[in-house]
Design an enzyme around this catalytic site. Sequence first.
Site, PDB file in Angstrom:
ATOM      1  N   CYS A  77      42.606  47.948  36.416  1.00 47.76           N
ATOM      2  CA  CYS A  77      44.056  47.627  36.917  1.00 47.76           C
ATOM      3  C   CYS A  77      45.102  48.614  36.794  1.00 47.76           C
ATOM      4  O   CYS A  77      45.752  48.831  37.372  1.00 47.76           O
ATOM      5  CB  CYS A  77      45.022  46.404  36.615  1.00 47.76           C
ATOM      6  SG  CYS A  77      43.990  44.621  37.100  1.00 47.76           S
ATOM      7  N   HIS A 116      50.714  47.120  39.402  1.00 46.48           N
ATOM      8  CA  HIS A 116      49.645  46.876  40.053  1.00 46.48           C
ATOM      9  C   HIS A 116      50.130  45.515  40.331  1.00 46.48           C
ATOM     10  O   HIS A 116      51.074  44.548  40.108  1.00 46.48           O
ATOM     11  CB  HIS A 116      48.598  46.687  38.998  1.00 46.48           C
ATOM     12  CG  HIS A 116      47.779  45.384  38.952  1.00 46.48           C
ATOM     13  ND1 HIS A 116      46.900  46.076  39.773  1.00 46.48           N
ATOM     14  CD2 HIS A 116      47.545  44.274  38.179  1.00 46.48           C
ATOM     15  CE1 HIS A 116      45.740  45.049  40.006  1.00 46.48           C
ATOM     16  NE2 HIS A 116      46.185  44.321  38.885  1.00 46.48           N
ATOM     17  N   ASN A 158      44.101  40.524  44.786  1.00 47.00           N
ATOM     18  CA  ASN A 158      44.142  40.846  44.212  1.00 47.00           C
ATOM     19  C   ASN A 158      43.094  42.484  44.181  1.00 47.00           C
ATOM     20  O   ASN A 158      41.769  41.893  43.996  1.00 47.00           O
ATOM     21  CB  ASN A 158      44.408  40.738  42.582  1.00 47.00           C
ATOM     22  CG  ASN A 158      44.704  41.571  41.923  1.00 47.00           C
ATOM     23  OD1 ASN A 158      44.225  43.015  41.669  1.00 47.00           O
ATOM     24  ND2 ASN A 158      44.684  41.254  40.408  1.00 47.00           N
TER      25      ASN A 158
END
Length: 339
Positions: free
Chosen positions: A115, A268, A298
């Site tokens: 991430c 993120h 995500n």
Amino acid sequence: MTKARVAAIATHFPEEVISNEDLAAVFPEWTAEKILAKTGIAERRISAEGETASDLAAAAAEKLFDAHDIDRASIDFLLLCTQSPDFILPTTACVLQERLGLRQDIGALDFNLGCSGFVYGLSLAKGLIEAGNARRVLLLTADTYTKLIHPKDKSVRTIFGDGAAATLIEADDRDASGANAIGPFIFGTNGKGAKDLIVKTGGARTERSEASAAEYSDESGNTRTDDHLFMDGGAVMAFTLRAVPDAVRRLLEKAGLTMDDIDHVVFHQANTFILETLRKKCQIPAEKFVVHMSHYGNTVSSTIPIALTSLPRRADGRRRVMVVGFGVGLSWAGTIIDF
């Protein structure tokens, strides 16, 4: 003095879409509306059987070349950020050099970060360019996390999607003021939290076996094996709330800026609950804060560049953006981009 600048970004996603309605059919205790409320995600893209991170990265790179009329012969270095490489060896970036038809007198390497990886990639690209070792760096981010997820683990299946981004970072000799600059950077690492977001087997430390493939369920009813992705959501949330506000403070201090000087803030894209909690804790105005994940989920290393493609420009054509990545490692990083 030569500066590095972000010149262009392109994205690519697999064709298959998994909606909240699809997941609600698997997890009847969660409605589609509840999944959306908890995650901010309406649907996510899922890589097909046999479709790898390099496939997604190559498609994103081709879109970048085509959409921005970029001569692939001008690329001097290829960076690939992925946690799902095609092979243990060789380096997937080397495979992509040939596949994309890039010159042979270039550098190419993979780096394994999740991430926070896009920010790390910007730092590597900036270093290569400003040290005089490259003029055009192709930064690819691509992950297929959904292949690591047990189909009955709703704690992660509702969150993650697959995708890729291609970012061109190039030398800029024209603007000595640094108006198109990348940086400064801040970094952070806490390997003590490695266990909180992990696939325990498949590497040299622990091989996959019949025992590791045995299914088990946690107290929330999530089913997985040691061969699948595990995330301790509470621990990751606690880490995020500790690390990110301090990272924002350090970054602004290092840059000599205040939040008033920032046009957009892109974290993120973990999930909307974490993002909104961080926004309030960092005292970031809602109009500056970017949430752009409802149709993608995500996508790990690609969430930030995907979100960057959604940003409007100011009247003067510029925008100053704070970006902060955080997650698996545990790792975090931030920078400021003028582009």
